[in-house]
Design an enzyme around this catalytic site. Sequence first.
Site, short mmCIF file in Angstrom:
data_model
loop_
_atom_site.label_atom_id
_atom_site.label_comp_id
_atom_site.label_asym_id
_atom_site.label_seq_id
_atom_site.Cartn_x
_atom_site.Cartn_y
_atom_site.Cartn_z
N ASP A 192 0.87 -1.15 0.00
CA ASP A 192 0.00 0.00 0.00
C ASP A 192 0.92 1.22 0.00
O ASP A 192 2.11 1.12 0.29
CB ASP A 192 -0.93 -0.02 1.23
CG ASP A 192 -2.16 0.85 0.98
OD1 ASP A 192 -3.19 0.62 1.64
OD2 ASP A 192 -2.08 1.74 0.10
C1 GLC Z 1 -4.35 4.25 -0.48
C2 GLC Z 1 -5.22 3.04 -0.25
C3 GLC Z 1 -5.10 1.99 -1.32
C4 GLC Z 1 -4.88 2.69 -2.65
C5 GLC Z 1 -3.51 3.31 -2.59
C6 GLC Z 1 -3.21 4.12 -3.85
O1 GLC Z 1 -3.78 4.68 0.71
O2 GLC Z 1 -5.11 2.40 1.01
O3 GLC Z 1 -6.33 1.24 -1.32
O4 GLC Z 1 -4.97 1.76 -3.72
O5 GLC Z 1 -3.33 4.14 -1.45
O6 GLC Z 1 -4.09 5.21 -3.93
#
Ligand code: GLC
Length: 736
Positions: free
Chosen positions: A264
Amino acid sequence: MNLKTIVMVASMIALPVMAQEEKPVYLDTNKPIEQRVEDALQRMTLEEKVALIHAQSKFSSAGVPRLGIPENWMSDGPHGIRAEVLWDEWFGAGWTSDSCTAYPALTCLAATWDPAMSALYGKSIGEEARYRKKNVLLGPGVNIYRTPLNGRNFEYLGEDPFLTSRMVVPYIKGVQSNGVAACVKHFALNDQELNRGTVNVNVDDRTLNEIYLPAFKAAVQEGGAWAIMGAYNQYKNQHCCENQYLLNDILKGKWKFDGVVVSDWGGVHNTMEAIKNGMDMEFGTWTNGLNWGASNAYDNYYLAKPYLDLIKQGKVGTDELNDKARRVLRLIFRTNMAKEQHYGSFASPEHALAGRTIAENGIVLLQNNKNLLPLDLKKYKKILVVGENATKRMTIGGGSSSLKVKKEVSPLEGIKARIGNDATVTYVEGYASPAVAEQDVKGAKAQVREINLDAMREEAVKAAKEADVVIFIGGLNKNEGQDSEGADRKGLELSYGQDALISALAAANPNLAVVIISGNAVSMPWVKQVPAIVEAWYEGSEAGNALAAVLMGDVNPSGHLPFTFPVKLQDNGAIALGAYPGTAEQETYKEGLFVGYRWADSKKIKPLFPFGYGLSYTTFAWSKPTADKNEMSADGTMTFSINVKNTGTREGKELVQLYVSDLKSSLPRPVKELKGFSKVTLAPGEEKTVSITIDKAALSYYDDTKGEWIAEPGKFEAIFAASATDIRGKVPFELK
Ligand code: GLC
């Protein structure tokens, strides 16, 4: 022709043939992917391998330019393809070619209880990703609905591991049929937003395996997911993006996952742990790669230069690097360099129809006293629509799932378009939420306005007295603290004075239909004062058209709740045991297996509306259920059947749910657990037999002392139900 000429001509013919044979294996799409991976790997330098495994921009990572291997481009998900952002910003790049289709939120997809809708969803959103040249879709999300407060529940598939598992598999296959990887998230136990970046979740192994892992396991073993996203939180005191137990032991070991683990954004915290514990592609490690200077640039991600230095200093070998690079190469050969080339399609009428169809099948009719719905436009000529959610844009905001859409039909627009001149439609806002700046637009300002809820309510009540029928459209929204990433809700109640407004409207006009637009359960103190209640989810680009079709009866609602609506917050297990939210450091899932209806059953708590609940504009009669045998052998199956008849006057879809109850077990088990479901379409008077086959896996529990699934011989019951509290028949049987 002299000899010299002959030789020259021959060599000219030979050359292309020779060149043909010398085509490198990794470029030969007729060669098996594993051969292509190995061939590319052995051609790559150390630096090129390290470049593959970390971001080069906000949403991209390097390929191997020297070898003609393309970059990887990720995009959120999971409800549509996010607008292009600047190289290193969350803000939109201001393109004019990236206004997408917004599909309904995944709670709505789950509420269809129809894997065919998931397949349609995955195929359609995958086509949009491919068209936008993204080879990784950052979704779907399958975290379990543990409490009604989690800000991101709207992005997930509900409270039950079986339902989430059945619904996530077709979505993944649909996406990947376009040569786009689904990246199933967030692995694992990211079941709340509060403290998501730090909290260490403590949960017993049995609960982990029976409740929180099944959807991910199905995603890998049945869906064949090519990517998994690690979660922000910790488990066993290791961040999930660098977690030996989850990533190496379970995902890559037990489940044999051969895809990539994507972090993430900002989920990686330690170079050595990321190297050793299964992280393959590091994204978002808080950098501004363009001008924060070397200390934060992409080359200084944990798996970038620090990793390269460790290798060059001989402190780590290259085995892990080669494994990571192989997985990224495999991803590229499965997507951007696959044999079948796909070009996708974008924001097309077909995609709008797909979104509308999913929405129409996911809307849940919760209450319909006096058969107020569908609205009889011969009877009702003055229709009043009340509520901010009748006009509020719901495709923007809410965090990473925010979208820039080509179109969003609001409920009010949909209702007006559908009714046309058959009646007059007037609108009064009734309530309003504080204005917020649009999240994806750099420098956006909120249009702050004066909100006087009392005056707004009085205006709405006055209008309600003049109307034949009132449609209230409220619920939650994508503002912080509602249904939004980064924060949880503080309570179950509707905000902005909606409860008082609904009660006042009910007193002013008995013909009141309440439409709740939300991704979470809400309390309904007015439930007895209101004849009709609809749960309408976040329905995306075609929201208004889908809702109007149901309210006017063009579509007979067939959605069923994918999570429990408790009467009050204390009726939720985690909340009742004080097991949520924990602290910023530690949280223990004391409720264990008893999530959702499992808790309600164990404590005999009557929900406001139970898991699996949903009404129809027609009626159905169910026969007594039967079984094809009265005992199941250890390696056998059993098929349970029931006849369902449409006893009403219009076509409808009925959902049959099959739960299994273990009447005597050596470990405590929930009273019943969902192990099968089937949705059938029936014309008026038509009867069909619904059969559901299960095997001993459906009877098993996870014995965490042995680390395996156990189906204990003994007495069981197959329970046919129309919801978790509406039991229609039981069939006793034995497992031999
Ligand atoms: C965010 C989310 C994730 C997302 C990523 C990119 O913090 O937790 O679900 O795909 O970052 O935006």
